[in-house]
Design a protein around this motif. Structure first.
Motif, PDB file in Angstrom:
ATOM      1  N   SER A 168       0.853  -1.110   0.144  1.00 10.01           N
ATOM      2  CA  SER A 168      -0.153  -0.038  -0.070  1.00 10.01           C
ATOM      3  C   SER A 168       0.899   1.316  -0.143  1.00 10.01           C
ATOM      4  CB  SER A 168      -1.037  -0.053   1.290  1.00 10.01           C
ATOM      5  OG  SER A 168      -1.905   1.030   1.287  1.00 10.01           O
ATOM      6  N   TRP A 169       0.623   2.379   0.631  1.00  9.41           N
ATOM      7  CA  TRP A 169       1.272   3.530   0.706  1.00  9.41           C
ATOM      8  C   TRP A 169       1.790   3.519   2.211  1.00  9.41           C
ATOM      9  CZ3 TRP A 169      -1.473   8.272  -2.012  1.00  9.41           C
ATOM     10  CH2 TRP A 169      -1.682   8.028  -3.376  1.00  9.41           C
ATOM     11  N   LEU A 170       1.974   2.535   2.845  1.00  8.60           N
ATOM     12  CA  LEU A 170       2.554   2.755   4.132  1.00  8.60           C
ATOM     13  C   LEU A 170       4.064   3.148   4.310  1.00  8.60           C
ATOM     14  CD1 LEU A 170       0.814  -0.696   5.533  1.00  8.60           C
ATOM     15  CD2 LEU A 170       0.189   1.672   6.368  1.00  8.60           C
ATOM     16  N   ARG A 171       4.901   2.938   3.393  1.00  9.08           N
ATOM     17  CA  ARG A 171       6.001   3.702   3.384  1.00  9.08           C
ATOM     18  C   ARG A 171       6.172   5.345   3.467  1.00  9.08           C
ATOM     19  NH1 ARG A 171       8.732   6.255  -0.799  1.00  9.08           N
ATOM     20  NH2 ARG A 171       8.086   6.323  -2.817  1.00  9.08           N
ATOM     21  N   THR A 172       4.862   5.830   3.557  1.00  7.90           N
ATOM     22  CA  THR A 172       4.889   7.353   3.854  1.00  7.90           C
ATOM     23  C   THR A 172       5.508   7.379   5.196  1.00  7.90           C
ATOM     24  OG1 THR A 172       2.754   7.221   2.960  1.00  7.90           O
ATOM     25  CG2 THR A 172       3.261   9.351   4.144  1.00  7.90           C
ATOM     26  N   THR A 173       5.347   6.610   6.339  1.00 10.33           N
ATOM     27  CA  THR A 173       5.813   6.665   7.501  1.00 10.33           C
ATOM     28  C   THR A 173       6.615   5.672   7.955  1.00 10.33           C
ATOM     29  OG1 THR A 173       3.784   5.845   8.271  1.00 10.33           O
ATOM     30  CG2 THR A 173       3.967   8.425   8.215  1.00 10.33           C
ATOM     31  N   VAL A 174       6.573   4.388   7.294  1.00 11.71           N
ATOM     32  CA  VAL A 174       7.539   3.396   7.629  1.00 11.71           C
ATOM     33  C   VAL A 174       8.807   3.292   6.949  1.00 11.71           C
ATOM     34  CG1 VAL A 174       7.740   0.684   7.794  1.00 11.71           C
ATOM     35  CG2 VAL A 174       5.543   2.064   8.404  1.00 11.71           C
ATOM     36  N   TYR A 175       9.832   4.044   7.238  1.00 15.18           N
ATOM     37  CA  TYR A 175      10.974   3.985   6.441  1.00 15.18           C
ATOM     38  C   TYR A 175      12.245   4.630   7.628  1.00 15.18           C
ATOM     39  CZ  TYR A 175      10.357   9.286   6.664  1.00 15.18           C
ATOM     40  OH  TYR A 175      10.145  10.435   7.146  1.00 15.18           O
ATOM     41  N   GLY A 176      13.481   4.236   6.921  1.00 14.04           N
ATOM     42  CA  GLY A 176      14.642   4.597   7.818  1.00 14.04           C
ATOM     43  C   GLY A 176      15.741   4.504   6.962  1.00 14.04           C
ATOM     44  N   ALA A 177      17.011   4.894   7.443  1.00 16.28           N
ATOM     45  CA  ALA A 177      18.373   4.778   6.528  1.00 16.28           C
ATOM     46  C   ALA A 177      18.806   3.412   6.810  1.00 16.28           C
ATOM     47  CB  ALA A 177      19.267   5.859   7.108  1.00 16.28           C
ATOM     48  N   LEU A 178      19.560   2.984   5.653  1.00 11.01           N
ATOM     49  CA  LEU A 178      20.476   1.889   5.808  1.00 11.01           C
ATOM     50  C   LEU A 178      21.925   2.106   5.394  1.00 11.01           C
ATOM     51  CD1 LEU A 178      19.451  -1.786   4.876  1.00 11.01           C
ATOM     52  CD2 LEU A 178      21.798  -0.964   5.253  1.00 11.01           C
ATOM     53  N   ILE A 179      22.925   2.466   6.480  1.00 14.01           N
ATOM     54  CA  ILE A 179      24.170   2.898   5.944  1.00 14.01           C
ATOM     55  C   ILE A 179      25.157   1.752   6.192  1.00 14.01           C
ATOM     56  CG2 ILE A 179      25.919   4.547   6.909  1.00 14.01           C
ATOM     57  CD1 ILE A 179      23.579   6.454   8.005  1.00 14.01           C
ATOM     58  N   ILE A 180      25.972   1.688   4.873  1.00 13.62           N
ATOM     59  CA  ILE A 180      26.993   0.723   4.822  1.00 13.62           C
ATOM     60  C   ILE A 180      28.148   1.300   4.786  1.00 13.62           C
ATOM     61  CG2 ILE A 180      27.690  -1.341   3.511  1.00 13.62           C
ATOM     62  CD1 ILE A 180      24.970  -1.075   2.187  1.00 13.62           C
ATOM     63  N   HIS A 181      29.074   1.116   5.743  1.00 13.18           N
ATOM     64  CA  HIS A 181      30.530   1.538   5.931  1.00 13.18           C
ATOM     65  C   HIS A 181      31.299   0.796   5.394  1.00 13.18           C
ATOM     66  CE1 HIS A 181      29.306   4.724   8.824  1.00 13.18           C
ATOM     67  NE2 HIS A 181      28.501   3.893   9.349  1.00 13.18           N
ATOM     68  N   PRO A 182      32.456   1.107   4.833  1.00 17.02           N
ATOM     69  CA  PRO A 182      33.453   0.217   4.355  1.00 17.02           C
ATOM     70  C   PRO A 182      34.234  -0.727   5.519  1.00 17.02           C
ATOM     71  CG  PRO A 182      34.370   2.511   3.877  1.00 17.02           C
ATOM     72  CD  PRO A 182      32.930   2.590   4.828  1.00 17.02           C
ATOM     73  N   ARG A 183      34.602  -1.853   5.033  1.00 13.01           N
ATOM     74  CA  ARG A 183      35.072  -2.794   6.192  1.00 13.01           C
ATOM     75  C   ARG A 183      36.315  -1.945   7.090  1.00 13.01           C
ATOM     76  NH1 ARG A 183      34.784  -8.498   5.623  1.00 13.01           N
ATOM     77  NH2 ARG A 183      33.242  -9.276   4.081  1.00 13.01           N
ATOM     78  N   GLU A 184      36.746  -2.388   7.983  1.00 13.53           N
ATOM     79  CA  GLU A 184      37.429  -1.761   9.241  1.00 13.53           C
ATOM     80  C   GLU A 184      38.926  -1.437   8.452  1.00 13.53           C
ATOM     81  OE1 GLU A 184      37.525  -4.024  12.798  1.00 13.53           O
ATOM     82  OE2 GLU A 184      35.357  -3.610  13.188  1.00 13.53           O
ATOM     83  N   HIS A 185      39.232  -2.354   7.597  1.00 18.14           N
ATOM     84  CA  HIS A 185      40.656  -2.202   6.916  1.00 18.14           C
ATOM     85  C   HIS A 185      40.837  -1.269   5.615  1.00 18.14           C
ATOM     86  CE1 HIS A 185      38.904  -5.386   4.534  1.00 18.14           C
ATOM     87  NE2 HIS A 185      39.945  -5.118   3.676  1.00 18.14           N
ATOM     88  N   ARG A 186      39.608  -0.871   5.297  1.00 19.48           N
ATOM     89  CA  ARG A 186      39.229   0.260   4.036  1.00 19.48           C
ATOM     90  C   ARG A 186      38.787   1.599   4.671  1.00 19.48           C
ATOM     91  NH1 ARG A 186      36.458  -2.816  -0.891  1.00 19.48           N
ATOM     92  NH2 ARG A 186      36.705  -0.790  -1.525  1.00 19.48           N
ATOM     93  N   SER A 187      39.162   2.286   3.628  1.00 15.77           N
ATOM     94  CA  SER A 187      38.665   3.830   3.866  1.00 15.77           C
ATOM     95  C   SER A 187      37.970   4.379   2.906  1.00 15.77           C
ATOM     96  CB  SER A 187      39.749   4.966   4.223  1.00 15.77           C
ATOM     97  OG  SER A 187      40.738   4.852   3.172  1.00 15.77           O
ATOM     98  N   TYR A 188      36.871   5.545   3.175  1.00 13.48           N
ATOM     99  CA  TYR A 188      36.375   6.155   1.981  1.00 13.48           C
ATOM    100  C   TYR A 188      37.512   6.380   0.843  1.00 13.48           C
ATOM    101  CZ  TYR A 188      32.682   6.608   5.382  1.00 13.48           C
ATOM    102  OH  TYR A 188      31.481   6.574   6.271  1.00 13.48           O
ATOM    103  N   PRO A 189      37.092   6.691  -0.380  1.00 18.94           N
ATOM    104  CA  PRO A 189      37.736   7.216  -1.424  1.00 18.94           C
ATOM    105  C   PRO A 189      37.685   8.618  -1.493  1.00 18.94           C
ATOM    106  CG  PRO A 189      35.746   6.137  -2.283  1.00 18.94           C
ATOM    107  CD  PRO A 189      35.600   5.794  -0.769  1.00 18.94           C
TER     108      PRO A 189
END
Length: 554
Positions: free
Chosen positions: A128-149
């Motif tokens: 339905s349209w329930l994602r109007t209020t049912v949502y959130g962020a999913l943040i994926i960080h690099p593995r510990e041995h890697r850094s952002y480019p």
């Protein structure tokens, strides 16, 4: 180095690689929540009493386990937007596609792995349209041995753009299906669940972030709005795009970001303006001439140590219909050079997809609006999910695998008068079957049937390369020479230009059933979708496993 030593080093590397992964567990209680974003209290469906819902923060390689308990009065599913779901298609979430709904009072545990993905994604209801209020962020960080480019930010902030109605959205979705129904215009936009102080009764309901002069911040921007593309700006500051849809990009500096529903954009913000207060603002990019929510959501960027109570500086936002600005942003982003994104050059399956709206007779002397691809309006089954039917081989009465590769009629697609040649649309549950590991190229061609507008197309289960995009009718003889086969942007959701076209390419290396649809939810509810059925590969590692024991039943 001897072969034995090489094998020993590789073994230790594999052990270290596996050991660095975690199992990230959450419990989502989906239930009623009373909120008052504007002048009235409303009861909405939310997760864990939060709006937006909880942020899931993981590292690449982690396993995610989310136990969803449906304490709401409605059927529920959760979609992990942009997650590949490699061999975990049972956790993808679209209702009646990969699962039957979680009924009120029931539960289901989603389990999936984060494989070769870094950046910002999100999760949301897919019923339905329930994602109007049912949502959130999913943040994926690099593995510990890697850094952002890119330069390491001093701090990160999720910025989730939403849309709000002073109404029950389940009822609104039902009303949108009635004969002659128009799109219900929302009452506000929101930033992290708050509309901002430009709205009546919204005083003290403005999201604020504090920054330190000279520091660098990573803003993870998500468009969770139901039916609108949005411009986003911060007064007095430029933004440098470094990622889209959990894929890294070549740095692209701009003063305005545009996001279609479903898209994410990671930007670096350097706090280098005169210390003070600055509005972050979001408002609609309108690609079709129709009624729309012309309001503006705001949040505040506040420099630390500034005690002035002066009104924050407001950015000069583009006009609502500023298509040149939107297209400049969408078309100028490229994949991060040297990061290993390689375009498959051999194509096994070519598809030309006309997309947009159509009509069907419904009721006495009345018509209803339908969404369609190649003049087919998608109808979800209700007796069994499509993935269960595919897995068991019991597809009869659920779907057919004869979705057409081309439209039934060739015409001047973006000419409103010519489009009336094919205004009547057929309802069906036709899908496209793909051999494992085949490469698919799709041309999306917007049409002028009913209206001309931009449509954000989201593909579940895969990322895709955006080879080219433009306006008017796609011409293979002319436009193929413009393909970027070196460093095209990659996405899971593309805003096909208003009255225009886009070409994407992807490799079907993920067995299962994968929905592809317009991410304007009003259009999805009108049938603007189809699905790919990807066959198993030749090995156990390319074969979809059986469903989990707690998969909901219809």
């Amino acid at each position: 180095m001897t072969r034995a030593m090489w094998l020993l080093v590789c073994t230790f590397m594999v052990i270290a690689f596996v050991a660095s992964a975690d199992v990230v567990k959450h419990t989502f209680r989906v239930g009623n929540l009373t909120v008052k974003p504007l002048c009235e209290e409303w009861v909405v469906v939310a997760v864990n009493g939060q709006l937006p819902g909880p942020t899931i923060s993981v590292h690449e390689g982690d396993t995610v386990v989310v136990h969803v308990i449906n304490e709401s009065p409605y059927n529920m599913t959760i979609h992990w937007h942009g997650i590949f779901q490699q061999l975990t298609g049972w956790a993808d979430g679209p209702v009646y596609v990969t699962q039957c709904p979680i009924l009120p009072g029931n539960s289901y545990t989603y389990r999936f792995n984060i494989i070769k993905q870094e950046g910002t994604l999100w999760w949301h209801a897919h019923v339905s349209w329930l994602r109007t209020t049912v949502y959130g962020a999913l943040i994926i960080h690099p593995r510990e041995h890697r850094s952002y480019p890119f330069i390491k930010p001093n701090r990160e902030f999720p910025i989730i753009l939403g849309e709000w109605w002073n109404a029950n959205v389940v009822n609104l979705e039902a009303e949108s299906r009635l004969p002659g129904a128009a799109v219900n215009v929302s009452d506000a936009y929101t930033i992290n669940g708050r509309p901002g102080d430009l709205y009546q009764c919204a005083n003290n309901n403005t999201y604020t972030i504090e920054v330190v002069h000279g520091k660098t911040y990573l803003l993870r921007i998500i468009n969770a709005a139901l039916n609108n593309e949005l411009f986003f700006m911060i007064a007095g500051h430029n933004l440098t795009v470094v990622g889209i849809d959990a894929l890294y990009t070549d740095p692209y500096t701009t003063d305005v970001v545009v996001l279609a529903p479903g898209q994410t954009t990671d930007v670096l913000l350097v706090a280098n303006a005169t210390p003070g207060s600055y509005y972050m603002a979001a408002r609609a990019y309108l690609s079709a001439p129709s009624q729309f929510d012309n309001t503006t959501a705001t949040a505040i960027l506040q420099y630390k140590g500034v005690t002035s109570v002066a009104t924050p500086l407001m950015p000069v936002l583009p006009e609502f219909n500023d298509t040149p600005t939107a297209h400049k942003f969408y078309s100028n982003i490229t994949a991060l050079s040297g990061w290993g994104y390689e375009v498959p050059l051999h194509v096994d399956v070519h598809m030309f997809i006309t997309e947009g709206l159509g009509m069907e007779p419904c009721g006495q002397n009345a018509t209803c609006t339908l969404g369609s691809m190649n003049n087919e309006s998608f109808q979800l089954p209700t007796k069994l999910s499509m993935l269960e039917a595919h897995f068991s081989g019991a597809v009869q009465g659920i779907f057919t695998d004869d979705f057409p590769d081309t439209p039934p009629l060739v015409f001047d697609y973006t000419n409103e008068n010519a489009s009336q040649l094919i205004s009547t649309t057929r309802k069906s549950t036709r899908v496209k079957r793909l051999a494992y590991n085949s490469t698919v190229e799709m041309v999306f061609q917007n049409t002028a049937i009913v209206s001309v507008q931009s449509h954000p197309i989201h593909l579940h289960g895969f990322d895709f390369f955006v080879l080219a995009q433009g306006f008017g009718n796609y011409d293979n003889a002319t436009h193929r020479s413009t393909f970027n086969l070196v460093n095209p942007q990659m996405r899971n959701t593309i805003a096909v230009p208003v009255g225009g076209w886009a070409v994407i390419r992807f490799r079907a290396d993920n067995p299962g059933v994968w929905l592809i649809h317009c991410h304007l939810d009003v259009h999805l509810s009108w049938g603007f979708a189809t699905a790919f059925v990807v066959d198993n590969g030749p090995t156990p590692s390319s074969t979809l496993p059986p469903p989990p024991a707690d998969l909901p039943r219809c």
